[in-house]
Design a protein around this motif. Structure first.
Motif, PDB file in Angstrom:
ATOM      1  N   LYS A  28      84.304  87.300  93.809  1.00 49.13           N
ATOM      2  CA  LYS A  28      85.204  86.212  94.208  1.00 49.13           C
ATOM      3  C   LYS A  28      85.406  85.221  93.062  1.00 49.13           C
ATOM      4  O   LYS A  28      84.479  84.910  92.315  1.00 49.13           O
ATOM      5  CB  LYS A  28      84.644  85.475  95.420  1.00 49.13           C
ATOM      6  N   ARG A  29      86.607  84.718  92.954  1.00 49.76           N
ATOM      7  CA  ARG A  29      86.981  83.830  91.868  1.00 49.76           C
ATOM      8  C   ARG A  29      86.160  82.545  91.864  1.00 49.76           C
ATOM      9  O   ARG A  29      85.727  82.075  90.812  1.00 49.76           O
ATOM     10  CB  ARG A  29      88.478  83.483  91.975  1.00 49.76           C
ATOM     11  N   ASP A  30      85.913  81.960  93.040  1.00 49.90           N
ATOM     12  CA  ASP A  30      85.176  80.696  93.097  1.00 49.90           C
ATOM     13  C   ASP A  30      83.723  80.868  92.650  1.00 49.90           C
ATOM     14  O   ASP A  30      83.112  79.948  92.104  1.00 49.90           O
ATOM     15  CB  ASP A  30      85.236  80.085  94.505  1.00 49.90           C
ATOM     16  N   VAL A  31      83.152  82.071  92.851  1.00 53.37           N
ATOM     17  CA  VAL A  31      81.790  82.340  92.386  1.00 53.37           C
ATOM     18  C   VAL A  31      81.754  82.351  90.861  1.00 53.37           C
ATOM     19  O   VAL A  31      80.876  81.754  90.233  1.00 53.37           O
ATOM     20  CB  VAL A  31      81.280  83.698  92.934  1.00 53.37           C
ATOM     21  N   ILE A  32      82.734  83.003  90.257  1.00 54.86           N
ATOM     22  CA  ILE A  32      82.799  83.094  88.803  1.00 54.86           C
ATOM     23  C   ILE A  32      83.016  81.724  88.171  1.00 54.86           C
ATOM     24  O   ILE A  32      82.464  81.416  87.108  1.00 54.86           O
ATOM     25  CB  ILE A  32      83.922  84.064  88.375  1.00 54.86           C
ATOM     26  N   LEU A  33      83.806  80.865  88.841  1.00 52.62           N
ATOM     27  CA  LEU A  33      84.111  79.549  88.292  1.00 52.62           C
ATOM     28  C   LEU A  33      82.973  78.555  88.469  1.00 52.62           C
ATOM     29  O   LEU A  33      82.784  77.668  87.633  1.00 52.62           O
ATOM     30  CB  LEU A  33      85.378  78.988  88.953  1.00 52.62           C
ATOM     31  N   ASN A  34      82.193  78.693  89.542  1.00 51.84           N
ATOM     32  CA  ASN A  34      81.208  77.677  89.893  1.00 51.84           C
ATOM     33  C   ASN A  34      79.750  78.062  89.651  1.00 51.84           C
ATOM     34  O   ASN A  34      78.864  77.212  89.735  1.00 51.84           O
ATOM     35  CB  ASN A  34      81.372  77.283  91.369  1.00 51.84           C
ATOM     36  N   VAL A  35      79.502  79.315  89.358  1.00 46.93           N
ATOM     37  CA  VAL A  35      78.124  79.765  89.142  1.00 46.93           C
ATOM     38  C   VAL A  35      77.975  80.183  87.678  1.00 46.93           C
ATOM     39  O   VAL A  35      78.825  80.904  87.152  1.00 46.93           O
ATOM     40  CB  VAL A  35      77.784  80.960  90.061  1.00 46.93           C
ATOM     41  N   PRO A  36      76.908  79.720  86.990  1.00 45.59           N
ATOM     42  CA  PRO A  36      76.694  80.160  85.603  1.00 45.59           C
ATOM     43  C   PRO A  36      76.706  81.679  85.517  1.00 45.59           C
ATOM     44  O   PRO A  36      76.169  82.365  86.396  1.00 45.59           O
ATOM     45  CB  PRO A  36      75.312  79.582  85.264  1.00 45.59           C
ATOM     46  N   LEU A  37      77.309  82.190  84.471  1.00 46.70           N
ATOM     47  CA  LEU A  37      77.537  83.626  84.355  1.00 46.70           C
ATOM     48  C   LEU A  37      76.266  84.444  84.545  1.00 46.70           C
ATOM     49  O   LEU A  37      76.261  85.438  85.286  1.00 46.70           O
ATOM     50  CB  LEU A  37      78.164  83.929  82.985  1.00 46.70           C
ATOM     51  N   LYS A  38      75.180  84.033  83.899  1.00 47.27           N
ATOM     52  CA  LYS A  38      73.950  84.825  83.975  1.00 47.27           C
ATOM     53  C   LYS A  38      73.257  84.716  85.339  1.00 47.27           C
ATOM     54  O   LYS A  38      72.321  85.479  85.612  1.00 47.27           O
ATOM     55  CB  LYS A  38      72.983  84.399  82.870  1.00 47.27           C
ATOM     56  N   GLN A  39      73.726  83.784  86.195  1.00 44.17           N
ATOM     57  CA  GLN A  39      73.113  83.620  87.515  1.00 44.17           C
ATOM     58  C   GLN A  39      73.929  84.278  88.631  1.00 44.17           C
ATOM     59  O   GLN A  39      73.533  84.256  89.787  1.00 44.17           O
ATOM     60  CB  GLN A  39      72.929  82.135  87.825  1.00 44.17           C
ATOM     61  N   ILE A  40      75.063  84.855  88.290  1.00 41.72           N
ATOM     62  CA  ILE A  40      75.891  85.500  89.304  1.00 41.72           C
ATOM     63  C   ILE A  40      75.188  86.755  89.814  1.00 41.72           C
ATOM     64  O   ILE A  40      74.821  87.634  89.027  1.00 41.72           O
ATOM     65  CB  ILE A  40      77.274  85.877  88.742  1.00 41.72           C
ATOM     66  N   ASN A  41      74.989  86.827  91.116  1.00 42.53           N
ATOM     67  CA  ASN A  41      74.361  88.003  91.726  1.00 42.53           C
ATOM     68  C   ASN A  41      75.449  89.034  92.014  1.00 42.53           C
ATOM     69  O   ASN A  41      76.145  88.956  93.029  1.00 42.53           O
ATOM     70  CB  ASN A  41      73.639  87.611  93.009  1.00 42.53           C
ATOM     71  N   TYR A  42      75.594  89.993  91.127  1.00 42.14           N
ATOM     72  CA  TYR A  42      76.669  90.975  91.243  1.00 42.14           C
ATOM     73  C   TYR A  42      76.374  92.033  92.319  1.00 42.14           C
ATOM     74  O   TYR A  42      77.208  92.898  92.590  1.00 42.14           O
ATOM     75  CB  TYR A  42      76.902  91.664  89.894  1.00 42.14           C
ATOM     76  N   LYS A  43      75.177  91.962  92.928  1.00 40.38           N
ATOM     77  CA  LYS A  43      74.826  92.904  93.992  1.00 40.38           C
ATOM     78  C   LYS A  43      74.918  92.288  95.384  1.00 40.38           C
ATOM     79  O   LYS A  43      74.757  92.982  96.388  1.00 40.38           O
ATOM     80  CB  LYS A  43      73.405  93.436  93.770  1.00 40.38           C
ATOM     81  N   ASP A  44      75.186  90.991  95.451  1.00 42.02           N
ATOM     82  CA  ASP A  44      75.248  90.284  96.733  1.00 42.02           C
ATOM     83  C   ASP A  44      76.611  90.518  97.389  1.00 42.02           C
ATOM     84  O   ASP A  44      77.638  90.070  96.869  1.00 42.02           O
ATOM     85  CB  ASP A  44      75.021  88.789  96.508  1.00 42.02           C
ATOM     86  N   PRO A  45      76.656  91.191  98.548  1.00 41.04           N
ATOM     87  CA  PRO A  45      77.930  91.475  99.218  1.00 41.04           C
ATOM     88  C   PRO A  45      78.741  90.222  99.539  1.00 41.04           C
ATOM     89  O   PRO A  45      79.972  90.287  99.609  1.00 41.04           O
ATOM     90  CB  PRO A  45      77.501  92.197 100.503  1.00 41.04           C
ATOM     91  N   SER A  46      78.039  89.084  99.729  1.00 39.37           N
ATOM     92  CA  SER A  46      78.767  87.853 100.043  1.00 39.37           C
ATOM     93  C   SER A  46      79.603  87.368  98.858  1.00 39.37           C
ATOM     94  O   SER A  46      80.497  86.539  99.028  1.00 39.37           O
ATOM     95  CB  SER A  46      77.801  86.750 100.478  1.00 39.37           C
ATOM     96  N   ASN A  47      79.318  87.891  97.661  1.00 33.52           N
ATOM     97  CA  ASN A  47      80.088  87.522  96.477  1.00 33.52           C
ATOM     98  C   ASN A  47      81.252  88.470  96.210  1.00 33.52           C
ATOM     99  O   ASN A  47      82.068  88.217  95.319  1.00 33.52           O
ATOM    100  CB  ASN A  47      79.185  87.494  95.236  1.00 33.52           C
ATOM    101  N   PHE A  48      81.326  89.552  96.983  1.00 28.75           N
ATOM    102  CA  PHE A  48      82.355  90.553  96.733  1.00 28.75           C
ATOM    103  C   PHE A  48      83.713  90.135  97.297  1.00 28.75           C
ATOM    104  O   PHE A  48      83.797  89.449  98.324  1.00 28.75           O
ATOM    105  CB  PHE A  48      81.989  91.900  97.370  1.00 28.75           C
ATOM    106  N   LEU A  49      84.739  90.571  96.623  1.00 28.27           N
ATOM    107  CA  LEU A  49      86.086  90.451  97.179  1.00 28.27           C
ATOM    108  C   LEU A  49      86.232  91.443  98.328  1.00 28.27           C
ATOM    109  O   LEU A  49      85.512  92.446  98.385  1.00 28.27           O
ATOM    110  CB  LEU A  49      87.124  90.792  96.093  1.00 28.27           C
ATOM    111  N   PRO A  50      87.153  91.195  99.282  1.00 30.04           N
ATOM    112  CA  PRO A  50      87.433  92.208 100.305  1.00 30.04           C
ATOM    113  C   PRO A  50      87.839  93.514  99.630  1.00 30.04           C
ATOM    114  O   PRO A  50      88.435  93.496  98.545  1.00 30.04           O
ATOM    115  CB  PRO A  50      88.591  91.595 101.089  1.00 30.04           C
TER     116      PRO A  50
END
Length: 236
Positions: A28-50
């Motif tokens: 999701k775009r808001d995750v990329i904009l608001n969360v530091p890059l190295k802290q983004i959980n790329y495995k968390d389904p709640s962060n996924f786009l539909p």
């Protein structure tokens, strides 16, 4: 690409931009904009786009237009798994450098390093920086970052440039000219070592100061003949 020293650390900004662009395909775009890059959980389904919003490219949309909705969903789910796998941390792609059992130790040491005060000159080279980190000890004299420093040094030895090899070829051509075409291999190697010795000390043949050890090697034994003293033509 012509550097004689590793510059892999200078790629961080470029790699970060590419990684962020890649995450935009399924995060999701808001995750990329608001969360530091190295802290983004790329495995968390709640962060996924539909599923229907995952970016797969213009050609893919055209190629899958004739598929049923179920087939499209299956295809998109597989693409999502590919994205997740491709976003795996760097260390996981080098099992020959770091074992799976040491991944947590590596992460722990990396996090500890970020909270450790280092007395290092900001302009120090990357090799000197990590050498300082390698020499850091706990109170019982055990190393603080053994896994991290080994991993970093293994990464730094990756071939990053052909500049040194090309310069050596150039130096050999300057030494072994048409008029000096019978120079032996040992003589050429000796000349190259001497040139490197002077270069590393920012000295010339007129200003360099040799150690007693080197001066002691300058004796009659250096003139003894052996196979390596033969010219290339003679050895053939």
């Amino acid at each position: 690409m012509q550097s004689e020293k590793p510059k892999i650390h200078d790629l961080y900004d470029s790699v970060s931009a590419i990684y962020k662009t890649f995450l935009e395909c399924f995060i999701k775009r808001d995750v990329i904009l608001n969360v530091p890059l190295k802290q983004i959980n790329y495995k968390d389904p709640s962060n996924f786009l539909p599923l229907e919003e995952i970016y797969l490219g213009a050609k893919v949309l055209t190629s899958t237009s004739s598929l049923t909705d179920d087939m499209k969903n299956t295809f998109r789910k597989r693409c999502l798994q590919f994205f997740i796998e491709a976003a795996t941390p760097l260390a996981a792609h080098f099992p020959n450098l770091i074992s799976e059992n040491d991944l947590q130790k590596l992460d722990n040491e990396w996090r500890l390093l970020g909270n450790t005060k280092l007395n290092v000159d900001p302009d120090v080279s990357i090799e000197e920086f990590w050498n300082t980190v390698e020499n850091m000890r706990y109170g019982d004299d055990s190393p603080m970052f053994p896994v991290l420093t080994k991993f970093v040094f293994d990464i730094l030895i990756f071939p990053h440039s052909s500049a040194n090899v090309e310069r050596t070829f150039s130096d050999v051509n300057l030494l072994k000219t048409n008029r000096r075409n019978k120079l032996s291999t040992s003589s050429i190697v000796g000349n190259l070592h001497a040139k490197t010795y002077l270069r590393r000390r920012n000295a010339t043949c007129n200003s360099v100061t040799f150690s007693q050890h080197l001066l002691a090697l300058n004796n009659k034994s250096m003139y003894k003949k052996n196979d390596t003293d033969l010219t290339d033509s003679a050895s053939d």
